[in-house]
Design a protein around this motif. Structure first.
Motif, PDB file in Angstrom:
ATOM      1  N   SER A  22      43.503  48.913  42.826  1.00 55.77           N
ATOM      2  CA  SER A  22      42.811  47.894  42.021  1.00 55.77           C
ATOM      3  C   SER A  22      42.848  48.209  40.533  1.00 55.77           C
ATOM      4  O   SER A  22      42.813  47.292  39.709  1.00 55.77           O
TER       5      SER A  22
ATOM      6  N   THR B 101      44.505  36.309  42.235  1.00 56.41           N
ATOM      7  CA  THR B 101      43.942  36.700  43.527  1.00 56.41           C
ATOM      8  C   THR B 101      44.452  35.702  44.552  1.00 56.41           C
ATOM      9  O   THR B 101      44.201  34.498  44.435  1.00 56.41           O
TER      10      THR B 101
ATOM     11  N   ARG C 286      34.030  43.761  40.683  1.00 53.67           N
ATOM     12  CA  ARG C 286      34.041  43.463  42.116  1.00 53.67           C
ATOM     13  C   ARG C 286      32.707  43.818  42.755  1.00 53.67           C
ATOM     14  O   ARG C 286      32.086  44.831  42.424  1.00 53.67           O
TER      15      ARG C 286
ATOM     16  N   LEU D 212      34.466  38.491  42.837  1.00 52.81           N
ATOM     17  CA  LEU D 212      35.016  38.965  41.574  1.00 52.81           C
ATOM     18  C   LEU D 212      34.437  38.121  40.448  1.00 52.81           C
ATOM     19  O   LEU D 212      34.619  36.890  40.430  1.00 52.81           O
TER      20      LEU D 212
END
Length: 224
Positions: free
Chosen positions: A53, A90, A219, A77
């Protein structure tokens, strides 16, 4: 929208505090890998060789924390600043769609074979797809684990099949799922100041590579 589509983008928020209020209406925050409830999804030097990430690399399809029991029900997110380079999407694919695309043998690998998912309290051994007592399906999946025996795999990882959780069959399944994912995914570029929430036990997700080091999201894991 979460129930119908498996995900939702909430825009026109008055900053991160309002996003947090919305998420707390859905469920409670749970600690992530470091023990904190927030994880900054931002480029950190030193991760150039990993699908992670805090790298800028592509991350292939997976569900979050498959070695946690239960796995997080929802992921979210909050976008502080989206990449300006055209990358950093995403990507999402609904289990409902995936089931229709897989053949019987591929589906059987998901439901009939248990694998050991590394987790904070040691491995948990479960099928990748099963149903709760109320009939709700739960998906646990990691392309990296099936092909490289590591959640945040080095980009050049190539372990022998006998070192993979489901051997050559599992690696072939991962590649097939990734192929279908890339073909049928929904791509979301979360706007600045917006919140993306999805059902982590239903939706596969991935992240496209990007160049803009200013990209910054936070996140959250949310349990029902």
């Amino acid at each position: 929208m979460l129930e119908a589509d498996g995900y939702v983008v909430v825009e026109r928020l008055e900053g991160q505090p309002e996003a947090i209020e919305i998420m707390q209406d859905i469920g409670r925050f749970v600690p992530q890998y470091t023990g904190a409830v927030e994880h900054e999804v931002v480029h950190r030097p030193g991760n150039e060789g990993r699908a992670y990430s805090q790298s800028r690399n592509t991350i292939r399809c997976h569900t979050e924390a498959p070695g946690r029991l239960p796995s997080p029900r929802h992921l979210a997110l909050y976008c502080h600043r989206q990449a300006r380079c055209g990358g950093g999407h995403t990507d999402l694919l609904d289990l409902k769609a995936l089931r229709k695309l897989l053949g019987p043998a591929e589906h059987a690998l998901l439901t009939d074979r248990s694998i050991a998912f590394p987790g904070p309290a040691g491995p948990i051994t479960l099928p990748m797809l099963y149903e709760e007592d109320d009939g709700r399906p739960v998906l646990r999946f990691s392309y990296n684990l099936l092909t490289a025996a590591d959640y945040d795999a080095p980009l050049d990882a190539a372990p022998a099949p006998e070192h993979l959780p489901l051997g050559r069959e599992g690696a072939e399944l991962a590649r097939r799922v990734a192929e279908l994912f890339d073909q049928y995914r929904v791509q979301v570029l979360v706007p600045d100041g917006a919140l993306l929430i999805w059902d982590n036990q239903r939706m596969l997700h991935a992240r496209s590579e990007y160049e803009d080091e200013g990209r910054h999201l936070t996140r959250y894991w949310i349990d029902a």
